[in-house]
Design a protein around this motif. Structure first.
Motif, mmCIF file in Angstrom:
data_model
loop_
_atom_site.group_PDB
_atom_site.id
_atom_site.type_symbol
_atom_site.label_atom_id
_atom_site.label_comp_id
_atom_site.label_asym_id
_atom_site.label_seq_id
_atom_site.Cartn_x
_atom_site.Cartn_y
_atom_site.Cartn_z
ATOM 1 N N ARG A 44 26.458 -5.753 -6.598
ATOM 2 C CA ARG A 44 26.212 -6.895 -5.717
ATOM 3 C C ARG A 44 26.140 -6.448 -4.260
ATOM 4 N NH1 ARG A 44 30.578 -11.656 -4.625
ATOM 5 N NH2 ARG A 44 31.762 -9.764 -4.138
ATOM 6 N N ALA A 45 27.064 -5.569 -3.850
ATOM 7 C CA ALA A 45 27.039 -5.082 -2.472
ATOM 8 C C ALA A 45 25.738 -4.347 -2.172
ATOM 9 C CB ALA A 45 28.241 -4.162 -2.236
ATOM 10 N N ALA A 46 25.261 -3.541 -3.120
ATOM 11 C CA ALA A 46 24.017 -2.793 -2.902
ATOM 12 C C ALA A 46 22.814 -3.721 -2.839
ATOM 13 C CB ALA A 46 23.841 -1.765 -4.018
ATOM 14 N N ILE A 47 22.735 -4.684 -3.757
ATOM 15 C CA ILE A 47 21.577 -5.575 -3.811
ATOM 16 C C ILE A 47 21.518 -6.472 -2.580
ATOM 17 C CG2 ILE A 47 20.675 -7.598 -5.035
ATOM 18 C CD1 ILE A 47 21.319 -6.221 -7.642
ATOM 19 N N LEU A 48 22.656 -7.003 -2.149
ATOM 20 C CA LEU A 48 22.646 -7.877 -0.972
ATOM 21 C C LEU A 48 22.376 -7.090 0.302
ATOM 22 C CD1 LEU A 48 25.551 -10.413 -1.650
ATOM 23 C CD2 LEU A 48 23.108 -10.634 -2.093
ATOM 24 N N LEU A 49 22.869 -5.873 0.400
ATOM 25 C CA LEU A 49 22.599 -5.067 1.583
ATOM 26 C C LEU A 49 21.112 -4.787 1.730
ATOM 27 C CD1 LEU A 49 23.852 -3.524 3.966
ATOM 28 C CD2 LEU A 49 24.023 -1.525 2.481
ATOM 29 N N MET A 50 20.436 -4.552 0.613
ATOM 30 C CA MET A 50 19.000 -4.283 0.665
ATOM 31 C C MET A 50 18.191 -5.574 0.755
ATOM 32 S SD MET A 50 18.861 -1.222 -2.190
ATOM 33 C CE MET A 50 17.174 -0.804 -1.824
ATOM 34 N N GLY A 51 18.651 -6.625 0.049
ATOM 35 C CA GLY A 51 17.877 -7.862 0.005
ATOM 36 C C GLY A 51 18.065 -8.750 1.218
ATOM 37 N N ASP A 52 19.197 -8.627 1.940
ATOM 38 C CA ASP A 52 19.422 -9.458 3.125
ATOM 39 C C ASP A 52 19.153 -8.723 4.430
ATOM 40 O OD1 ASP A 52 20.068 -11.592 1.597
ATOM 41 O OD2 ASP A 52 22.185 -11.696 2.157
ATOM 42 N N SER A 53 19.097 -7.387 4.382
ATOM 43 C CA SER A 53 18.855 -6.617 5.605
ATOM 44 C C SER A 53 17.584 -5.794 5.545
ATOM 45 C CB SER A 53 20.050 -5.694 5.896
ATOM 46 O OG SER A 53 21.228 -6.446 6.109
ATOM 47 N N GLY A 54 16.870 -5.845 4.408
ATOM 48 C CA GLY A 54 15.564 -5.186 4.310
ATOM 49 C C GLY A 54 15.622 -3.674 4.328
ATOM 50 N N LEU A 55 16.683 -3.085 3.791
ATOM 51 C CA LEU A 55 16.826 -1.631 3.839
ATOM 52 C C LEU A 55 16.066 -0.955 2.711
ATOM 53 C CD1 LEU A 55 20.621 -1.122 4.655
ATOM 54 C CD2 LEU A 55 18.703 -1.490 6.214
ATOM 55 N N ARG A 56 15.570 0.238 2.998
ATOM 56 C CA ARG A 56 15.069 1.104 1.936
ATOM 57 C C ARG A 56 16.265 1.674 1.178
ATOM 58 N NH1 ARG A 56 12.225 2.413 6.693
ATOM 59 N NH2 ARG A 56 9.979 1.989 6.593
ATOM 60 N N ARG A 57 15.998 2.200 -0.024
ATOM 61 C CA ARG A 57 17.112 2.701 -0.825
ATOM 62 C C ARG A 57 17.765 3.914 -0.171
ATOM 63 N NH1 ARG A 57 14.108 5.266 -6.175
ATOM 64 N NH2 ARG A 57 13.036 6.965 -5.118
ATOM 65 N N GLU A 58 16.972 4.769 0.499
ATOM 66 C CA GLU A 58 17.555 5.913 1.204
ATOM 67 C C GLU A 58 18.443 5.442 2.350
ATOM 68 O OE1 GLU A 58 13.724 7.176 -0.677
ATOM 69 O OE2 GLU A 58 14.329 5.553 0.666
ATOM 70 N N GLU A 59 18.032 4.372 3.022
ATOM 71 C CA GLU A 59 18.817 3.856 4.137
ATOM 72 C C GLU A 59 20.114 3.219 3.654
ATOM 73 O OE1 GLU A 59 14.783 2.811 6.734
ATOM 74 O OE2 GLU A 59 15.876 1.241 5.663
ATOM 75 N N ALA A 60 20.043 2.488 2.549
ATOM 76 C CA ALA A 60 21.258 1.875 2.005
ATOM 77 C C ALA A 60 22.227 2.946 1.508
ATOM 78 C CB ALA A 60 20.895 0.923 0.870
ATOM 79 N N ALA A 61 21.705 4.011 0.898
ATOM 80 C CA ALA A 61 22.576 5.067 0.381
ATOM 81 C C ALA A 61 23.267 5.824 1.507
ATOM 82 C CB ALA A 61 21.765 6.032 -0.484
ATOM 83 N N SER A 62 22.614 5.955 2.656
ATOM 84 C CA SER A 62 23.194 6.720 3.768
ATOM 85 C C SER A 62 23.966 5.851 4.749
ATOM 86 C CB SER A 62 22.083 7.467 4.520
ATOM 87 O OG SER A 62 21.156 6.543 5.089
ATOM 88 N N ALA A 63 24.005 4.529 4.551
ATOM 89 C CA ALA A 63 24.714 3.639 5.470
ATOM 90 C C ALA A 63 26.216 3.932 5.429
ATOM 91 C CB ALA A 63 24.443 2.186 5.100
#
Length: 686
Positions: free
Chosen positions: A467-486
């Motif tokens: 849930r944390a991963a999906i909302l971080l990408m779906g509400d902030s528009g991050l690429r998967r590389e950006e979400a992984a390195s956040a």
């Protein structure tokens, strides 16, 4: 010592078992000997049947009674063999036991002597034997799940997959895999099959020993001559032999014959060279060294250059600095249909089975033809590398300048924005994630000898992570590389927020090494807090809001709850701990790992959610991690967020890219109104 009493000797005499008859009619396997040893040690026949045999394949293991009869018959046969072929002392002992007790009494020691005397009854393993005849039922069952039925198929599977052959098989870890491979190696002479050297190569500091070996590649002409010299005749056999003998290696393990090294290449510049490169391999490494701080670019350029270098040396028989325009044109054609000997399954780069082209892109003909876009990328990457070598005066000229780019179709939309989840489906997914994340759950068990090793994770914990991963990408528009390195230290309350409407912001480094700051929703913040609490074992660090201090590294926002029990995983996930053992400081997800996590959990949602229509299941099933970024862009544009604001959040270099989502919203408006028109016409009958 526990003893086992065999049936009366009269039974042995009546059956008149001879070693020759036993060897011809049935041979005992090592599994049979192990089961019989357990029987002598008074293990219950029911336990023996369950542990060593499969009732579906071994009828004698169907019931405890039939199992006991089978074991008694086996023991009788082995005693008869020991009497005939054992030492005189053993034979005298057995005869004395029979005369005194009417049957032989066997201790653990005498049983071992009987087994050693009766080894001629053991049938050596053969390639066509079923794996269930030699391996325990649980292991055999799991191997059969991969389509492996015989020992020969098992050896082929190991050789095809390499050292990580066991990873795709459930409940087969490195220990069991090592035991299986060791057993196969001991019986290579009987199987007449060889297990490749790197199947169980030992790692040292994460680097397999085989990786230290340099591999010299040779031109195909020499391979062909060698094959003909060995007396190969017949087209298909010769081709197979040449395919096996074609040696290829990745750039870091590559060695080239001096004649093809480019040390005296025709295209070498006579002027002073700016780089210390005596031959082509050194020039290639000098060029790639420019991208040592850009891992994705370095990986992509390495792939293109090693493919080209191997093609030039092995198939073209030329050094890289000898190539001309016609050679470059030939390689451009080669990319359309790569030689099958250059194509194979994906293997680690240290494996002898590594190939420059992956067969996952193969078409029906067995080729690994690249798409036109990939062909153009390869040509442009090579042209750029040659231009740099000319600029640093390693080469005199760039033959790729005279080669046109492969023709590609200009796509109407380069971005697959249609994968964005519709608003109603997105709402359902978020609600389902909240419900599943609320399930009771926590992490249980740690491995004290090795720091923080999660053993077991209940369902709710894993759902809170996804849930944390999906909302971080779906509400902030991050690429998967950006979400992984956040990272947690880059997430902070925004100075533009208010008490009534607090806002948090996250600073990340995105595509092209461009830093940007994106807003984080309240729902995402709540999900991150819950995920953080699951991961962190230190009570002082569980406070998400106070987990960071100025100038202190506090860890990735997203990290795995369960760490695989492998040396490589433990090294990676503990690299950032700094000795404090804090799981928040472990390495987070890789981009690929995050993508696999989301894909796996989305698949589970598709299969188990109750309130989805058939069309919604199809849409959700096609979604991947990047679709969440499209979801944010489409919904924000639909809610009248200015396009330039969406562009800044997404990190698009061009506003034109962001306007694609505006066009998608227009398309949705037209489709919805058309649906309204169709419904109105149906109601009025017109």
């Amino acid at each position: 010592m526990p003893e086992h009493i065999s049936p009366p000797p009269e039974k042995l005499t009546a059956e008149k078992l001879t070693p020759e008859k036993l060897t011809l009619e049935r041979g005992f396997t090592t599994k049979d000997f192990t089961a019989l040893r357990a029987y002598v040690q008074r293990i219950a026949p029911a336990v023996i049947a369950r542990t060593y045999y499969n009732p579906d394949e071994d009828p004698h293991a169907a019931t405890p009674g039939s199992m006991e009869r089978h074991l008694n018959a086996m023991l009788d046969a082995l005693v008869a063999l020991a009497l005939a072929h054992g030492s005189s002392a053993l034979a005298e002992h057995l005869r004395a036991s029979i005369r005194q007790h009417g049957r032989p009494l066997l201790t653990a020691v005498t049983f071992r002597m009987v087994i050693e005397a009766a080894q001629l009854a053991a049938l050596p393993p053969q390639a066509d034997h079923a794996i269930s005849a030699w391996l325990r039922p649980r292991v055999a069952h799991r191997l059969k799940g991969e389509g492996i039925q015989t020992l020969g198929e098992l050896v082929a599977f190991c050789n095809r997959r390499g050292g990580s052959w066991w990873r795709s098989i459930p409940r087969i870890g490195p220990g069991r895999a090592r035991a299986v491979v060791s057993w196969l190696r001991r019986h290579e002479a009987h199987l007449k099959l060889r297990v490749d050297a790197d199947v169980d190569s030992t790692d040292q500091a994460g680097v397999p020993l085989v990786a230290a070996e340099l591999v010299e590649v040779v031109p195909l002409a020499k391979v062909t001559q060698s094959g003909l010299a060995s007396g190969s005749s017949g087209g298909s056999d010769s081709e197979n032999r040449l395919t096996d003998r074609l040696t290829l290696a990745p750039l870091e393990r590559l060695a080239v014959p001096h004649a093809l090294s480019g040390a005296h290449g025709e295209n070498r510049s006579a002027a002073f060279c700016y780089i210390q490169a005596n031959h082509d391999l050194e020039a290639v490494r000098a060029y790639l060294n420019r991208y040592r701080d850009q891992p994705k670019t370095l990986r992509a350029y390495t792939k293109e250059l090693e493919r080209f270098l191997l093609w030039a040396v092995v198939l073209r028989g030329k050094a890289l600095s000898d190539l001309r325009v016609d050679d470059c044109e030939a390689y451009k054609d080669f990319l359309k249909h790569p030689d099958p000997r250059f194509v194979g399954e994906r293997f680690a780069r240290h494996s002898p089975r590594w190939r420059p082209f992956a067969s996952s892109t193969s078409n029906a003909s067995g080729s690994a033809a690249l798409s036109p876009d990939s062909q153009r990328y390869a040509v442009r990457a090579l042209r750029s590398a040659f231009s740099w070598w000319v600029d640093v005066r390693y080469l005199a000229g760039n033959p790729w300048k005279a080669v046109n780019d492969p023709v590609v179709i200009k796509r109407e939309r380069a971005i697959k924005i249609e994968r964005a989840l519709p608003a109603e489906l997105w709402r359902k997914v978020r609600g389902e994630l909240d419900a599943r994340s609320a399930e009771a759950g926590g992490v249980q068990g740690r491995e004290s000898a090795s720091g923080v090793q999660w053993r077991e994770c209940r369902n709710g914990v894993q759902w809170r992570a996804v849930r944390a991963a999906i909302l971080l990408m779906g509400d902030s528009g991050l690429r998967r590389e950006e979400a992984a390195s956040a990272r947690r230290e880059h997430l902070r309350p925004s100075s533009y927020g208010t008490l009534e409407r607090p806002v948090w912001e996250l600073t990340i480094v995105g595509k092209g090494q461009r830093e940007r700051t994106v807003p984080v929703s309240a729902a995402t913040l709540k999900a991150l807090r819950a995920h953080w609490s699951d991961r962190v074992k230190d009570d002082r660090a569980k406070d998400f809001d106070g987990a960071t201090e100025e100038g202190k590294q506090s860890g990735p926002l997203l990290g795995p709850i369960v760490i695989p029990w492998t040396d490589a995983s433990r090294r990676r996930h503990r690299a950032g701990q700094g000795g404090d053992g804090d799981s928040a400081n472990e390495a987070g997800y890789t981009a690929d790992g995050l993508n696999r996590l989301i894909s796996r959990m989305v698949t589970e949602l598709v299969e188990t959610m109750d309130n989805l229509s058939l069309d919604e299941r199809r849409q959700l099933g096609q979604a991947n991690a990047h679709a969440l970024r499209h979801t944010f862009a489409s919904h924000s544009v639909a809610d009248d967020v200015p396009v330039d604001v969406v562009q800044k959040v997404l990190g698009h270099a061009s506003l034109q890219t962001t306007t694609l989502y505006v066009q998608a919203e227009k398309q949705r408006v037209v489709e919805e109104v058309a649906r309204y028109y169709a419904g109105a016409a149906h109601k009025t009958g017109r």
